[in-house]
Motif scaffolding. Structure first.
Motif, PDB file in Angstrom:
ATOM      1  N   THR A   1      -6.627  -4.626   6.120  1.00 22.15           N
ATOM      2  CA  THR A   1      -7.514  -3.759   5.004  1.00 22.15           C
ATOM      3  C   THR A   1      -7.263  -2.424   5.295  1.00 22.15           C
ATOM      4  O   THR A   1      -6.244  -1.683   4.797  1.00 22.15           O
ATOM      5  CB  THR A   1      -8.807  -4.176   4.886  1.00 22.15           C
ATOM      6  OG1 THR A   1      -9.427  -4.095   6.052  1.00 22.15           O
ATOM      7  CG2 THR A   1      -9.031  -5.788   4.498  1.00 22.15           C
TER       8      THR A   1
ATOM      9  N   VAL B   1      -5.400  -0.547   2.333  1.00 21.31           N
ATOM     10  CA  VAL B   1      -5.834  -0.792   1.361  1.00 21.31           C
ATOM     11  C   VAL B   1      -7.103   0.178   0.994  1.00 21.31           C
ATOM     12  O   VAL B   1      -7.794   0.353   1.955  1.00 21.31           O
ATOM     13  CB  VAL B   1      -6.704  -2.162   1.489  1.00 21.31           C
ATOM     14  CG1 VAL B   1      -7.678  -2.658   0.342  1.00 21.31           C
ATOM     15  CG2 VAL B   1      -5.655  -3.338   1.693  1.00 21.31           C
TER      16      VAL B   1
ATOM     17  N   MET C   1      -7.825  -5.018  -3.078  1.00 21.31           N
ATOM     18  CA  MET C   1      -7.753  -6.479  -2.445  1.00 21.31           C
ATOM     19  C   MET C   1      -8.620  -7.207  -3.085  1.00 21.31           C
ATOM     20  O   MET C   1      -9.961  -7.039  -2.893  1.00 21.31           O
ATOM     21  CB  MET C   1      -7.628  -6.199  -0.915  1.00 21.31           C
ATOM     22  CG  MET C   1      -7.723  -7.861  -0.297  1.00 21.31           C
ATOM     23  SD  MET C   1      -7.424  -7.764   1.287  1.00 21.31           S
ATOM     24  CE  MET C   1      -5.720  -7.447   1.859  1.00 21.31           C
TER      25      MET C   1
ATOM     26  N   ALA D   1       0.908  -1.114  -0.080  1.00 20.67           N
ATOM     27  CA  ALA D   1      -0.047   0.091   0.019  1.00 20.67           C
ATOM     28  C   ALA D   1       0.922   1.232  -0.194  1.00 20.67           C
ATOM     29  O   ALA D   1       0.706   2.145  -0.779  1.00 20.67           O
ATOM     30  CB  ALA D   1      -1.047   0.162   1.215  1.00 20.67           C
TER      31      ALA D   1
END
Length: 345
Positions: A192, A197, A172, A160
């Motif tokens: 995440t 993400v 993702m 990232a």
């Protein structure tokens, strides 16, 4: 392949978890507004915020391919490129849909274990701001990967950070994100949103749901005009309550975790017992619910008439075995008993 024959081909082949099926039936009463304006969709959108953060914007679609392709369509233009692993579903199993619908070029990075890193991606970072060259826009990773391996939070964050430092986004593919969460023993948000993400395809079909995936925009501003893209992409469900109801059951009392924990555990048992059999070799770390194994092709073909599974690399006689939320130890014992018998022939 006979009707209702159990095997290890795919977690897609398992049925619907009874609690999810019951939830679908429970919302099948009376009339509610369509196209996502119902109370069930509103309820579960808030649940996604609880898991991924208050800025999360969630949109439901029918399939995993749609979740991947439409989320990428939202953030790319036709002169962009999307960088992913050579083993990724995005590259191998979506029939060119990403290129067709985004117009973007898909660039791949070779990977022996399904995972990629910034050093691998660097080879595609050239021709920036040069109009003769497609412009890298998104890095897409799969969690857990198509090889059954899992990215750690720090690995996700490193990718990232690399993406953001180059003005790119990180996507993702979370078709098996529940299996990854169990493997890492971390909540979804930790690997995440908190790891950087930007957009996520969240899947449940491989973990006990009937159908319906979620597109989660984790960074504010990325979902602008997406409701029109979803409609044009033919993925706006009129009776959306039946997708949403599944997620209500899926998240309630951590059903998703129970299902993924079971399938991961079954894979670990299968791998452990395969390690003790002469003539077969497990080729990847078993970190989720996939086992990759080399065995004699003649043995595999005989096995596949009883317990269907897919070849992965025919040149090396490598095969993929997938466990599911409903895999039993009896399934595993029966498979291993037959494997030993065929190896002895």
């Amino acid at each position: 392949m006979g009707i209702n024959k159990r095997g290890f081909a795919s977690d897609n082949n398992a049925g619907i978890h009874p609690e999810i099926l019951s939830e679908i039936i429970s919302v099948n009463n009376g009339h509610v507004p369509g196209y996502g304006s119902d109370i069930y969709t509103s309820q579960v959108i808030n649940v996604f915020k609880e898991h991924f953060g208050g800025d999360t914007e969630t949109f439901f679609v029918f399939t995993g391919t749609a979740a991947n392709v439409l989320s990428l369509t939202a953030v790319t233009r036709s002169w962009n490129s999307i960088i992913t692993a050579s083993t990724a579903h995005l590259e191998q199993d979506e029939c060119g849909a990403p290129e067709k619908f985004t117009g973007s070029k898909v660039l791949t990075v070779d990977s022996s274990d399904g995972k990629i890193n910034s050093e691998d991606i660097e080879k595609h970072m050239h021709g920036i701001d040069f109009e003769h060259h497609s412009q890298p826009k998104v890095i897409s990773i799969t969690q857990s990967t198509e090889m059954g391996t899992v990215y750690t939070s720090s690995e996700v964050k490193a990718i990232a950070d690399f993406a953001h430092s180059h003005g790119m986004l990180l996507h993702m593919d979370g078709a098996r994100i529940a299996n990854a969460s169990v493997s890492l023993n971390l909540p979804f948000k930790a690997f995440t949103t908190d790891a950087g993400v930007d957009l996520l395809s969240f899947g449940g079909t491989k973990n006990g749901m009937m159908f319906g995936e979620a597109i989660c925009f984790l960074r504010p501003g990325l979902s602008k005009d997406f409701k029109y893209m979803r409609k044009q992409g033919m993925q706006l469900a009129s009776k959306m309550r039946f997708i949403s109801a599944q997620y209500i059951a899926y998240f309630r009392n951590d059903l998703w975790k129970k299902c993924a924990s079971h399938s991961n555990a079954m894979a670990s048992i299968m791998a452990e017992r395969l390690h003790g059999i002469t003539g077969v070799k497990v080729t990847q770390p078993v970190q989720s619910n996939g086992i990759f194994v080399i065995m004699p092709s003649v043995v595999a073909e005989r096995l596949r008439t009883h317990y269907f599974f897919y070849p992965w690399n025919e040149k090396t006689s490598e095969y993929r075995l997938m466990t599911s939320w409903d895999t039993t130890e009896e399934d595993i014992e029966g498979f291993l008993k037959l494997l030993k018998k065929e190896l002895g022939r």
